[in-house]
Write a protein that holds these residues in place. Sequence first.
Motif, mmCIF file in Angstrom:
data_model
loop_
_atom_site.group_PDB
_atom_site.id
_atom_site.type_symbol
_atom_site.label_atom_id
_atom_site.label_comp_id
_atom_site.label_asym_id
_atom_site.label_seq_id
_atom_site.Cartn_x
_atom_site.Cartn_y
_atom_site.Cartn_z
ATOM 1 N N ASP A 183 26.637 -16.838 -6.591
ATOM 2 C CA ASP A 183 25.454 -16.083 -7.022
ATOM 3 C C ASP A 183 24.220 -16.473 -6.221
ATOM 4 O OD1 ASP A 183 27.004 -14.777 -8.859
ATOM 5 O OD2 ASP A 183 26.259 -15.898 -10.596
ATOM 6 N N VAL A 184 24.122 -17.740 -5.858
ATOM 7 C CA VAL A 184 22.995 -18.187 -5.043
ATOM 8 C C VAL A 184 23.079 -17.541 -3.659
ATOM 9 C CG1 VAL A 184 21.910 -20.178 -3.928
ATOM 10 C CG2 VAL A 184 22.739 -20.363 -6.283
ATOM 11 N N ALA A 185 24.239 -17.610 -3.036
ATOM 12 C CA ALA A 185 24.405 -17.041 -1.696
ATOM 13 C C ALA A 185 24.104 -15.548 -1.683
ATOM 14 C CB ALA A 185 25.826 -17.297 -1.192
ATOM 15 N N GLU A 186 24.621 -14.814 -2.660
ATOM 16 C CA GLU A 186 24.422 -13.364 -2.691
ATOM 17 C C GLU A 186 22.956 -13.016 -2.921
ATOM 18 O OE1 GLU A 186 27.087 -11.992 -5.695
ATOM 19 O OE2 GLU A 186 28.859 -12.074 -4.373
ATOM 20 N N THR A 187 22.290 -13.757 -3.784
ATOM 21 C CA THR A 187 20.874 -13.480 -4.072
ATOM 22 C C THR A 187 20.010 -13.721 -2.841
ATOM 23 O OG1 THR A 187 21.169 -14.054 -6.397
ATOM 24 C CG2 THR A 187 18.917 -14.106 -5.544
ATOM 25 N N VAL A 188 20.254 -14.823 -2.162
ATOM 26 C CA VAL A 188 19.446 -15.166 -0.994
ATOM 27 C C VAL A 188 19.755 -14.234 0.176
ATOM 28 C CG1 VAL A 188 18.941 -16.966 0.689
ATOM 29 C CG2 VAL A 188 19.225 -17.566 -1.720
ATOM 30 N N ARG A 189 21.013 -13.918 0.352
ATOM 31 C CA ARG A 189 21.432 -13.093 1.496
ATOM 32 C C ARG A 189 20.812 -11.709 1.457
ATOM 33 N NH1 ARG A 189 22.662 -11.634 6.147
ATOM 34 N NH2 ARG A 189 24.726 -11.859 7.094
ATOM 35 N N ARG A 190 20.500 -11.215 0.266
ATOM 36 C CA ARG A 190 19.914 -9.876 0.145
ATOM 37 C C ARG A 190 18.554 -9.772 0.821
ATOM 38 N NH1 ARG A 190 22.554 -9.539 -5.127
ATOM 39 N NH2 ARG A 190 20.772 -10.502 -6.161
ATOM 40 N N LEU A 191 17.879 -10.901 1.004
ATOM 41 C CA LEU A 191 16.559 -10.864 1.637
ATOM 42 C C LEU A 191 16.642 -10.676 3.136
ATOM 43 C CD1 LEU A 191 15.789 -11.955 -1.193
ATOM 44 C CD2 LEU A 191 14.056 -13.344 -0.068
ATOM 45 N N VAL A 192 17.779 -11.018 3.730
ATOM 46 C CA VAL A 192 17.960 -10.863 5.184
ATOM 47 C C VAL A 192 19.311 -10.195 5.447
ATOM 48 C CG1 VAL A 192 16.412 -12.688 6.007
ATOM 49 C CG2 VAL A 192 18.698 -13.293 5.214
ATOM 50 N N PRO A 193 19.490 -8.955 4.989
ATOM 51 C CA PRO A 193 20.818 -8.320 5.041
ATOM 52 C C PRO A 193 21.316 -8.063 6.457
ATOM 53 C CG PRO A 193 19.138 -6.735 4.394
ATOM 54 C CD PRO A 193 18.487 -8.077 4.367
ATOM 55 N N ASP A 194 20.404 -7.930 7.408
ATOM 56 C CA ASP A 194 20.805 -7.595 8.777
ATOM 57 C C ASP A 194 20.976 -8.815 9.675
ATOM 58 O OD1 ASP A 194 20.690 -4.874 8.106
ATOM 59 O OD2 ASP A 194 18.541 -4.794 8.527
ATOM 60 N N ALA A 195 20.810 -10.007 9.103
ATOM 61 C CA ALA A 195 20.936 -11.222 9.924
ATOM 62 C C ALA A 195 22.372 -11.378 10.417
ATOM 63 C CB ALA A 195 20.523 -12.446 9.109
ATOM 64 N N LEU A 196 22.505 -11.726 11.684
ATOM 65 C CA LEU A 196 23.816 -11.889 12.287
ATOM 66 C C LEU A 196 24.381 -13.272 11.966
ATOM 67 C CD1 LEU A 196 23.018 -10.431 15.823
ATOM 68 C CD2 LEU A 196 24.190 -9.279 13.935
ATOM 69 N N PRO A 197 25.640 -13.376 11.554
ATOM 70 C CA PRO A 197 26.212 -14.692 11.234
ATOM 71 C C PRO A 197 26.417 -15.551 12.475
ATOM 72 C CG PRO A 197 27.875 -12.976 11.045
ATOM 73 C CD PRO A 197 26.578 -12.268 11.297
ATOM 74 N N VAL A 198 26.038 -16.824 12.366
ATOM 75 C CA VAL A 198 26.249 -17.793 13.439
ATOM 76 C C VAL A 198 26.738 -19.097 12.822
ATOM 77 C CG1 VAL A 198 24.479 -16.819 14.965
ATOM 78 C CG2 VAL A 198 23.862 -18.634 13.345
ATOM 79 N N ARG A 199 27.266 -19.963 13.659
ATOM 80 C CA ARG A 199 27.773 -21.248 13.178
ATOM 81 C C ARG A 199 27.040 -22.410 13.846
ATOM 82 N NH1 ARG A 199 31.951 -21.203 9.905
ATOM 83 N NH2 ARG A 199 33.220 -19.310 9.709
ATOM 84 N N LEU A 200 26.760 -23.414 13.040
ATOM 85 C CA LEU A 200 26.249 -24.696 13.511
ATOM 86 C C LEU A 200 26.904 -25.721 12.599
ATOM 87 C CD1 LEU A 200 24.173 -26.060 15.465
ATOM 88 C CD2 LEU A 200 22.530 -25.944 13.594
ATOM 89 N N ASP A 201 27.398 -26.797 13.142
ATOM 90 C CA ASP A 201 28.187 -27.744 12.349
ATOM 91 C C ASP A 201 27.273 -28.573 11.436
ATOM 92 O OD1 ASP A 201 30.003 -29.482 11.273
ATOM 93 O OD2 ASP A 201 30.988 -29.952 13.174
ATOM 94 N N LEU A 202 26.904 -27.970 10.303
ATOM 95 C CA LEU A 202 26.013 -28.654 9.372
ATOM 96 C C LEU A 202 26.687 -29.874 8.752
ATOM 97 C CD1 LEU A 202 24.202 -25.746 7.497
ATOM 98 C CD2 LEU A 202 23.686 -26.785 9.705
ATOM 99 N N ARG A 203 28.002 -29.809 8.612
ATOM 100 C CA ARG A 203 28.712 -30.960 8.042
ATOM 101 C C ARG A 203 28.538 -32.193 8.919
ATOM 102 N NH1 ARG A 203 35.193 -31.105 6.568
ATOM 103 N NH2 ARG A 203 35.218 -33.227 5.693
#
Length: 427
Positions: free
Chosen positions: A259-279
């Motif tokens: 629910d957190v991810a979906e709520t936040v993602r709605r603010l930037v719906p056109d953002a392109l997915p990228v990866r950075l090794d946050l772990r």
Amino acid sequence: MTGFFAGRTLDGLGRDLRSGAATAAGLLARALESVDPSLNAFVIVDAEGAAAAARTADEELAAGRDRGPLHGVPVAIKDIIDVAGLPTGMGSDHFAGHIPERDAACVESLRAAGAVIVGKTTTHEFAYGASGDTAVNGPSRNPHDPSRISGGSSGGSAVAVAAGMVPLAIGTDTGGSVRIPAAFCGIAGFKPAYGAVPTEGVFPLSVSFDHVGVLAATPADCWTAYQVLKRPSPGDAEPAPVPGDIRVAWVESGPVERDVAETVRRLVPDALPVRLDLRELRRIFAAIQDSEAYEVHVERVADAPELYQPVTLDRLRRAGETPGWRYVRASRERARFVEEAAALLRRHDVLALPTVPITAPEIGRLECGLGPVQPALLSLTCPWNVLGLPALSVPAGTVGGLPVGLQLVTAAGREELLFALAAGTAA
């Protein structure tokens, strides 16, 4: 959210002060009336010192001397930042009765800008925790639900703003300590680039990652305060232009409550997915922060362990077990990630992700749906301290009645991009 400053902006307060509709003394009186002791936002309120500063601010405005947008504005300061003549306790019995003789550099800047220092706000003990619920004076409480954490370690500053006690507060951010409570309390919080705001007079947690940051109701107010606090640089006279089409990338960040991810993602719906090794960045953060934090406290841990809160003492003792080779290796790996992030930010203007992957847990809760609470709180914010990049948390709506935040990150020197984007995305 019943305090006088709830819903008020620095711009609006400035207009009232300059038109005569308000006075600095009157705003201070409103701030003092708005302090809610049940939320434990303040460690100490300096009514007498603030009143003298407010009188001076009013006299100067009447004489035609205007120090800028913070002139006459009430401001709160986190209690690991020195304010001359006021106790600075770091949330710990170790510094009971400690009164610095000199202001921290950031406080000097605020005073020079005409701000009125109202008092000191609750901090997690020595800023060594992201929950804001461990301090000699007790936990700061989330104004949306006082049974829940404010987030930390700048929890008192976030609560003071969110509850309308003051329009602006100063915090510190070593792994997310401005952005986490901003997200949980439904306000904006800005961590500038590393070194952009001086840390002299701020008690250290981890010198490689420590930042001074700001908390306010809106991103625009954070920007206004940042202009007062930042170090002058040669590029200040010619800021980089903000492109008409800001390229936003969504960082695939790992475990986040759906629910957190979906709520936040709605603010930037056109953002392109990228990866950075946050772990891996989190591992680097832990090795460096633990080593540096223990170095600050090693004598106190040996000589007076009983003066720590038990949770803090346990964390410090575990931090002291970090081997030297891990610190050295983490420092080397950090440099590699700095280059990788720089390359990513040459292809994209702004990186976006949730500020925190969960909503605010109950005070004292140690586990959440993603595992232990403390690592979950830091998981999406600490990577940007490792990289030293400016990061802004803006309100992104609510989940189950509790606020969540959108985190925006960019390259140093391109901070205007964050605030231009935030102006169009904040919920």
